[in-house]
Motif scaffolding. Structure first.
Motif, PDB file in Angstrom:
ATOM      1  N   UNK A 184       0.846  -1.194   0.000  1.00 31.58           N
ATOM      2  CA  UNK A 184       0.000   0.000   0.000  1.00 31.58           C
ATOM      3  C   UNK A 184       0.883   1.247   0.000  1.00 31.58           C
ATOM      4  N   UNK A 185       0.468   2.237  -0.740  1.00 27.99           N
ATOM      5  CA  UNK A 185       1.298   3.412  -1.005  1.00 27.99           C
ATOM      6  C   UNK A 185       0.574   4.670  -0.553  1.00 27.99           C
ATOM      7  N   UNK A 186       1.281   5.516   0.202  1.00 24.96           N
ATOM      8  CA  UNK A 186       0.730   6.779   0.695  1.00 24.96           C
ATOM      9  C   UNK A 186       1.758   7.870   0.404  1.00 24.96           C
ATOM     10  N   UNK A 187       1.289   8.996  -0.150  1.00 27.43           N
ATOM     11  CA  UNK A 187       2.229  10.020  -0.586  1.00 27.43           C
ATOM     12  C   UNK A 187       1.640  11.407  -0.372  1.00 27.43           C
ATOM     13  N   UNK A 188       2.516  12.402  -0.536  1.00 29.20           N
ATOM     14  CA  UNK A 188       2.107  13.803  -0.530  1.00 29.20           C
ATOM     15  C   UNK A 188       2.237  14.332  -1.952  1.00 29.20           C
ATOM     16  N   UNK A 200       6.875  -5.423   6.027  1.00 30.22           N
ATOM     17  CA  UNK A 200       5.738  -6.106   6.649  1.00 30.22           C
ATOM     18  C   UNK A 200       5.796  -5.847   8.142  1.00 30.22           C
ATOM     19  N   UNK A 201       5.154  -4.799   8.576  1.00 27.61           N
ATOM     20  CA  UNK A 201       5.106  -4.459   9.993  1.00 27.61           C
ATOM     21  C   UNK A 201       3.904  -5.162  10.623  1.00 27.61           C
ATOM     22  N   UNK A 202       4.104  -6.114  11.550  1.00 26.89           N
ATOM     23  CA  UNK A 202       2.968  -6.843  12.140  1.00 26.89           C
ATOM     24  C   UNK A 202       1.952  -5.938  12.825  1.00 26.89           C
ATOM     25  N   UNK A 203       2.398  -4.784  13.321  1.00 26.70           N
ATOM     26  CA  UNK A 203       1.485  -3.884  14.024  1.00 26.70           C
ATOM     27  C   UNK A 203       0.578  -3.116  13.064  1.00 26.70           C
ATOM     28  N   UNK A 204       0.862  -3.192  11.766  1.00 23.12           N
ATOM     29  CA  UNK A 204       0.069  -2.473  10.772  1.00 23.12           C
ATOM     30  C   UNK A 204      -0.763  -3.428   9.914  1.00 23.12           C
ATOM     31  N   UNK A 205      -0.983  -4.643  10.392  1.00 21.34           N
ATOM     32  CA  UNK A 205      -1.663  -5.639   9.577  1.00 21.34           C
ATOM     33  C   UNK A 205      -3.154  -5.764   9.862  1.00 21.34           C
ATOM     34  N   UNK A 206      -3.607  -5.301  11.008  1.00 16.88           N
ATOM     35  CA  UNK A 206      -4.981  -5.551  11.403  1.00 16.88           C
ATOM     36  C   UNK A 206      -5.707  -4.243  11.680  1.00 16.88           C
ATOM     37  N   UNK A 207      -7.001  -4.281  11.460  1.00 15.00           N
ATOM     38  CA  UNK A 207      -7.814  -3.102  11.665  1.00 15.00           C
ATOM     39  C   UNK A 207      -8.418  -2.626  10.354  1.00 15.00           C
ATOM     40  N   UNK A 215      -9.190  -0.371   7.028  1.00 17.06           N
ATOM     41  CA  UNK A 215      -8.318   0.253   6.031  1.00 17.06           C
ATOM     42  C   UNK A 215      -8.087   1.722   6.363  1.00 17.06           C
ATOM     43  N   UNK A 216      -9.135   2.369   6.884  1.00 22.12           N
ATOM     44  CA  UNK A 216      -8.991   3.781   7.250  1.00 22.12           C
ATOM     45  C   UNK A 216      -7.977   3.960   8.374  1.00 22.12           C
ATOM     46  N   UNK A 217      -7.960   3.010   9.318  1.00 22.44           N
ATOM     47  CA  UNK A 217      -7.002   3.106  10.422  1.00 22.44           C
ATOM     48  C   UNK A 217      -5.580   2.914   9.915  1.00 22.44           C
ATOM     49  N   UNK A 218      -5.374   1.927   9.046  1.00 22.61           N
ATOM     50  CA  UNK A 218      -4.046   1.713   8.460  1.00 22.61           C
ATOM     51  C   UNK A 218      -3.596   2.958   7.699  1.00 22.61           C
TER      52      UNK A 218
END
Length: 627
Positions: free
Chosen positions: A252-256, A268-275, A277-280
């Motif tokens: 997933x890609x996020x940019x300015x 692959x950050x395990x803390x960013x895998x669940x929840x 899509x808006x939260x990620x």
């Protein structure tokens, strides 16, 4: 930058300065050895540390600082295993006094003896986090995970809970599940550091500290203070972050805007895998916002040295080939005791990013699937403490899945510190007492004082017969307070349904107790997320479960793998203040003019002081006939 006086900052910039180094070595047996500048072999001492690799800026790093030193000493090297070294630099100020700057706390890892010298290599407390994490499944905030790591590895935190929770992403609940590559507590800190957009170091007091990249310079290094220097002709800056989603197997890609800089790959950050899509997206966006401070010119320079400089300090350079309008950040620093100080800032050229793909789709081999007939294991530990009272408190929450229909077993052990309520008890003590008959003649002549010595002797030689007398029955009420009994009730919940057929109960007095739990889980559906929760409730007292004192596991055949969405929406509650639809936050009662449109047919003009009841009437009116 370490906090020093203005006099120190002036003295350290002088062409000539007077300083010395000194420290202590404390063995595990408590023996303390002191050493000073004369005990250090010239040119042998150094302290090196870094927060990035050798090529580019990194997030979440957990590098350890290294101390190397050779001493003229007769200390027995066999007594130095795990010994603590504290070393400081002392600089002479204009008023004739010396100001101390602590340079760190280190643990000896290697000590070698030559004929006259003792060679020592030591590392800071970051190595203590090289301790097995056991793959526990857990949930909590970023502070909860940092506190859990420090508690398990005996390292103090440099920042308070309020300081950590003031950072972006600290209010989100993060989750660790069994299918990840976390092996040690150091790995946990790495992933937490990424989420918080910073990096971890052990500071000069031996405490774990989270630092972030900044943009405010702490000092200027002039050309006369540099022996050599090299500056890049580009500025390292980041305009995007990429995070791999294990479920969708995409990056997933996020940019300015404009997106013309480097991309920080979070992997692959395990803390960013669940929840959701808006939260990620919000988590990654906050990380990108922190990266906007990175706007550094990479450099490499040998300087006269300033012992107050730290990793992450932002510098400006002047004179020579330096650009005074640009800033740089210390990502690597090496102090040579009695010599030069080497500073470095790493970074990549943003122009090189144009030749690489911004977003890699359909990553092959990302997920490690468990064989169908193999045993799978999900584990859990609590990252935060719980207080258990007279209402149900969730102490265990586990999510798991299976590749095919199967059954599993749940086991857990909870260390629960119980404080039972005191109870007052009463009873009646009964018995008899004997009152002896009087042997004195109350009617005798009290005025006669005549008595012979023989009479006195005879009277004293006669024993009073206490066996003869009057017996009286006595009954006395007695009250006292003692420790009561607390009743511990356990409730299991499987897939949002409470299990009422089996509800264990324990009866305990005050103190620490081990609660052992077991439950067989049947009819686990294939490729569907399942949930198992455990609640505790106490009557007749309160209980506490400390961080890390609750461990649990769910294991069975064919456990693991991915699953399709089961259609369940999990909603959470959040308290908000009263607000106006038109003007934002308002007082409990406010007056405002609002215009509403129903189905695009009619405008509704409403002007009143809105209360909870009026708010309900207003929307109820929308459902009535418009006429």
């Amino acid at each position: 930058m370490y906090a020093v006086s203005d006099e120190f900052l002036e003295a350290v910039q002088e062409n000539t300065r007077t300083y010395y180094w000194a420290g202590t070595i404390t063995t595990t047996a408590g023996k303390v050895y002191s050493f000073d500048y004369s005990d250090i072999v010239k040119g042998s001492g150094y302290i090196s540390s870094q927060c990035c690799g050798s090529t580019e800026i990194e997030l979440g790093t957990v590098y350890s600082s290294e101390l190397g030193i050779t001493l003229y000493s007769e200390i027995d090297r066999y007594t130095l295993e795990d010994a603590i070294i504290e070393i400081s630099c002392f600089l002479l100020l204009p008023d004739g006094s010396y100001e101390e700057v602590p340079m760190g706390v280190f643990e000896v890892s290697e000590a070698n003896r030559t004929v006259n010298c003792l060679e020592i290599k030591a590392y800071d407390y970051m190595l203590r986090f090289e301790k097995d994490f056991n793959g526990f499944q857990s949930t909590g905030t970023a502070y909860d995970f940092i506190y859990l790591c420090c508690l398990a590895c005996s390292v103090e935190m440099a920042q308070t809970q309020e300081e950590i929770e003031s950072m972006a992403n600290c209010s989100e609940t993060l989750s660790i599940y069994s299918e990840d590559d976390i092996e040690t507590y150091r790995d946990v800190l790495y992933y937490v550091g990424q989420v918080l957009g910073g990096f971890f170091v052990i500071n000069r007091e031996g405490k774990l500290e989270l630092r972030k990249y900044g943009s405010d310079p702490v000092m200027e290094i002039e050309q006369k203070h540099r022996f050599s220097s090299s500056f890049s002709d580009f500025i390292t800056r980041y305009t995007a972050v990429s995070s791999t989603n294990m479920r969708t197997e995409t990056a997933e890609y996020y940019s300015v805007d404009p997106d013309d800089g480097l991309t920080m790959n979070l992997g692959v950050n395990p803390l960013l895998q669940f929840g959701l899509d808006e939260t990620r997206a919000q988590l990654c966006t906050n990380i990108l916002n922190d990266l906007q401070a990175v706007n550094y010119v990479p450099f490499d320079s040998d300087t006269i040295g300033n012992p107050a400089l730290d990793l992450g300090d932002v510098l400006t350079f002047s004179g020579g080939q330096a650009d005074e309008d640009q800033i740089s950040c210390i990502t690597s620093i090496k102090y040579t005791i009695g010599g030069k100080q080497k500073l470095k800032c790493v970074g990549k050229n943003p122009k090189l990013s144009q030749a690489k793909s911004k977003n890699d789709k359909n990553i092959a081999g990302l997920l490690s699937q468990i064989e169908e007939d193999a045993m799978g294991l999900y584990t859990y530990t609590n990252a935060s403490a719980y207080t258990v009272g007279d209402s149900n408190t969730k102490i265990i929450s586990m999510e798991f899945t299976a590749k095919e229909e199967t059954y599993a077993q749940f086991i857990a052990q909870v260390v629960l510190e119980v404080a039972a309520d005191s109870v007052e008890k009463s009873a009646t003590a009964s018995g008899t007492i004997t009152i002896p008959d009087s042997v004195a003649d109350s009617s005798g002549d009290s005025s006669s004082n005549e008595s012979t010595e023989d009479e006195t002797t005879d009277d004293s030689s006669e024993d009073t017969d206490t066996s003869s007398g009057t017996e009286i029955s006595v009954s006395l009420p007695i009250t006292w307070t003692e420790d009561g009994e607390a009743f511990v009730y356990v409730t299991y919940e499987y897939n949002n349904s409470y299990i009422t057929a089996f509800a264990p109960v324990e009866t305990w007095h005050s103190g620490k107790h081990i609660l052992t739990l077991y439950y067989p889980i049947e009819d686990i559906a294939a490729s569907v997320a399942s949930y198992f929760n455990v609640y505790l409730r106490l009557e007749g007292g309160t209980g506490k479960v400390a961080t890390g004192d609750c461990i649990a596991a769910i294991f069975g055949q064919s456990m693991g793998g991915t699953y399709a969405w089961d259609g369940i929406l999990e909603l959470t509650e959040e308290d908000i203040e009263r607000f106006s639809l038109a003007t934002g936050i308002a007082n409990p009662g406010y007056s405002d003019d609002m215009t509403y449109e129903k189905y695009g047919q009619k405008d509704w003009d409403v002007s009143e002081t809105v209360t909870a009841a009026a708010f309900g009437r207003m929307f109820a009116a929308f459902e009535e006939d418009e006429t």
